[in-house]
Design a protein around this motif. Structure first.
Motif, PDB file in Angstrom:
ATOM      1  N   PRO A 144       0.807  -1.222   0.000  1.00 45.72           N
ATOM      2  CA  PRO A 144       0.000   0.000   0.000  1.00 45.72           C
ATOM      3  C   PRO A 144       0.839   1.269   0.000  1.00 45.72           C
ATOM      4  O   PRO A 144       1.965   1.290   0.485  1.00 45.72           O
ATOM      5  CB  PRO A 144      -0.820  -0.113   1.286  1.00 45.72           C
ATOM      6  N   LYS A 145       0.241   2.326  -0.525  1.00 49.34           N
ATOM      7  CA  LYS A 145       0.914   3.622  -0.575  1.00 49.34           C
ATOM      8  C   LYS A 145       1.193   4.189   0.808  1.00 49.34           C
ATOM      9  O   LYS A 145       2.143   4.938   0.989  1.00 49.34           O
ATOM     10  CB  LYS A 145       0.055   4.634  -1.341  1.00 49.34           C
ATOM     11  N   ALA A 185       6.528   5.309  -5.778  1.00 50.80           N
ATOM     12  CA  ALA A 185       6.286   4.190  -6.690  1.00 50.80           C
ATOM     13  C   ALA A 185       7.551   3.356  -6.884  1.00 50.80           C
ATOM     14  O   ALA A 185       7.481   2.135  -7.038  1.00 50.80           O
ATOM     15  CB  ALA A 185       5.791   4.711  -8.040  1.00 50.80           C
ATOM     16  N   VAL A 186       8.705   4.010  -6.847  1.00 51.15           N
ATOM     17  CA  VAL A 186       9.979   3.295  -6.991  1.00 51.15           C
ATOM     18  C   VAL A 186      10.139   2.270  -5.874  1.00 51.15           C
ATOM     19  O   VAL A 186      10.531   1.122  -6.105  1.00 51.15           O
ATOM     20  CB  VAL A 186      11.153   4.310  -6.968  1.00 51.15           C
ATOM     21  N   TRP A 202      -0.937 -17.573  -3.021  1.00 53.56           N
ATOM     22  CA  TRP A 202      -0.082 -16.935  -2.014  1.00 53.56           C
ATOM     23  C   TRP A 202      -0.227 -15.427  -2.149  1.00 53.56           C
ATOM     24  O   TRP A 202      -0.155 -14.891  -3.245  1.00 53.56           O
ATOM     25  CB  TRP A 202       1.378 -17.307  -2.240  1.00 53.56           C
ATOM     26  N   VAL A 203      -0.425 -14.743  -1.035  1.00 60.49           N
ATOM     27  CA  VAL A 203      -0.433 -13.276  -1.026  1.00 60.49           C
ATOM     28  C   VAL A 203       0.575 -12.818   0.016  1.00 60.49           C
ATOM     29  O   VAL A 203       0.526 -13.244   1.171  1.00 60.49           O
ATOM     30  CB  VAL A 203      -1.829 -12.703  -0.717  1.00 60.49           C
ATOM     31  N   VAL A 204       1.482 -11.948  -0.409  1.00 63.85           N
ATOM     32  CA  VAL A 204       2.475 -11.356   0.493  1.00 63.85           C
ATOM     33  C   VAL A 204       2.143  -9.875   0.583  1.00 63.85           C
ATOM     34  O   VAL A 204       2.042  -9.198  -0.436  1.00 63.85           O
ATOM     35  CB  VAL A 204       3.917 -11.551  -0.027  1.00 63.85           C
ATOM     36  N   ARG A 205       1.962  -9.399   1.811  1.00 61.09           N
ATOM     37  CA  ARG A 205       1.613  -7.985   1.969  1.00 61.09           C
ATOM     38  C   ARG A 205       2.604  -7.288   2.892  1.00 61.09           C
ATOM     39  O   ARG A 205       3.153  -7.885   3.819  1.00 61.09           O
ATOM     40  CB  ARG A 205       0.192  -7.824   2.484  1.00 61.09           C
ATOM     41  N   LEU A 206       2.820  -6.026   2.595  1.00 55.61           N
ATOM     42  CA  LEU A 206       3.666  -5.178   3.430  1.00 55.61           C
ATOM     43  C   LEU A 206       2.808  -4.683   4.593  1.00 55.61           C
ATOM     44  O   LEU A 206       1.803  -4.014   4.380  1.00 55.61           O
ATOM     45  CB  LEU A 206       4.206  -4.002   2.611  1.00 55.61           C
ATOM     46  N   ARG A 207       3.165  -5.056   5.832  1.00 57.50           N
ATOM     47  CA  ARG A 207       2.356  -4.687   6.991  1.00 57.50           C
ATOM     48  C   ARG A 207       2.803  -3.384   7.631  1.00 57.50           C
ATOM     49  O   ARG A 207       1.983  -2.649   8.179  1.00 57.50           O
ATOM     50  CB  ARG A 207       2.355  -5.733   8.110  1.00 57.50           C
ATOM     51  N   THR A 208       4.106  -3.115   7.616  1.00 57.80           N
ATOM     52  CA  THR A 208       4.617  -1.879   8.212  1.00 57.80           C
ATOM     53  C   THR A 208       5.674  -1.293   7.283  1.00 57.80           C
ATOM     54  O   THR A 208       6.354  -2.023   6.560  1.00 57.80           O
ATOM     55  CB  THR A 208       5.266  -2.137   9.594  1.00 57.80           C
TER      56      THR A 208
END
Length: 181
Positions: free
Chosen positions: A101-102, A108-109, A139-145
């Motif tokens: 997420p933004k 964007a880089v 599989w989903v990998v997400r950025l949490r912090t």
């Protein structure tokens, strides 16, 4: 081959499961199965189907006429096209989605760098020995912090790339072990 999860429905299904692994910055979700099948495209209404079609139909010459398409033949063509897409993906076995997420990666880089590192970590884990590799599924990998902006000089620095790659390698190995049971 590794496919990519593209449909929001599939992301919702996978993110609805508990996390398989968690690190300081990433969370990994896993769901055994295949992506949902895309909906068949809708048939467009012809002039004869519209109430505004007031033109009188002029007969065509035999050479210019074509057989009218029935609704069943249009549905069969749409199902064949949708089946081709799912058939191509069925050979892959592993589908990956990324959520960066933004609010956690403003530039964007940085988002693109993290997405590339996620895909590299998944490919590396999938290419590991079959007994210790990733099981087939979604599989989903997400950025949490977010990563600390002060610790990394630039949005796409080598230090950030190496830190993300190391953390992703560790979390994906742990997630693969937990997914296999």
């Amino acid at each position: 081959m590794i496919g990519r999860i593209l449909r929001a429905v599939d992301f919702e299904r996978v993110l609805g499961t508990p996390t398989r692994a968690r690190s300081a910055h990433f969370a990994v979700h896993y769901l055994p199965g295949v992506p949902s099948r895309p909906a068949a495209p809708r048939r467009k209404a012809g002039a004869a189907d519209l109430s505004t079609g007031s033109e009188t139909a002029q007969p065509l010459a035999v050479e210019e006429s074509v057989a009218p398409a029935t609704e069943a033949s249009l549905d069969a063509c749409a199902d064949a096209r949708a089946g081709d897409v799912v058939g191509e993906l069925a050979d892959a076995g592993i589908w990956v989605g990324t959520v960066v997420p933004k609010r956690h990666a403003r530039r964007a880089v940085t988002r693109n760098l993290l997405k590339r590192q996620i895909h590299r970590a998944v490919m590396a884990q999938a290419e590991a020995a079959s007994a210790s590799g990733l099981p087939a599924g979604l599989w989903v990998v997400r950025l949490r912090t977010p990563f600390d902006r002060k610790a990394f000089s630039s949005a796409s620095s080598d230090a950030l790339r190496l830190a993300a790659a190391e953390e992703l390698g560790t979390v994906m190995a742990y997630a693969a072990r937990r997914a296999r049971g």
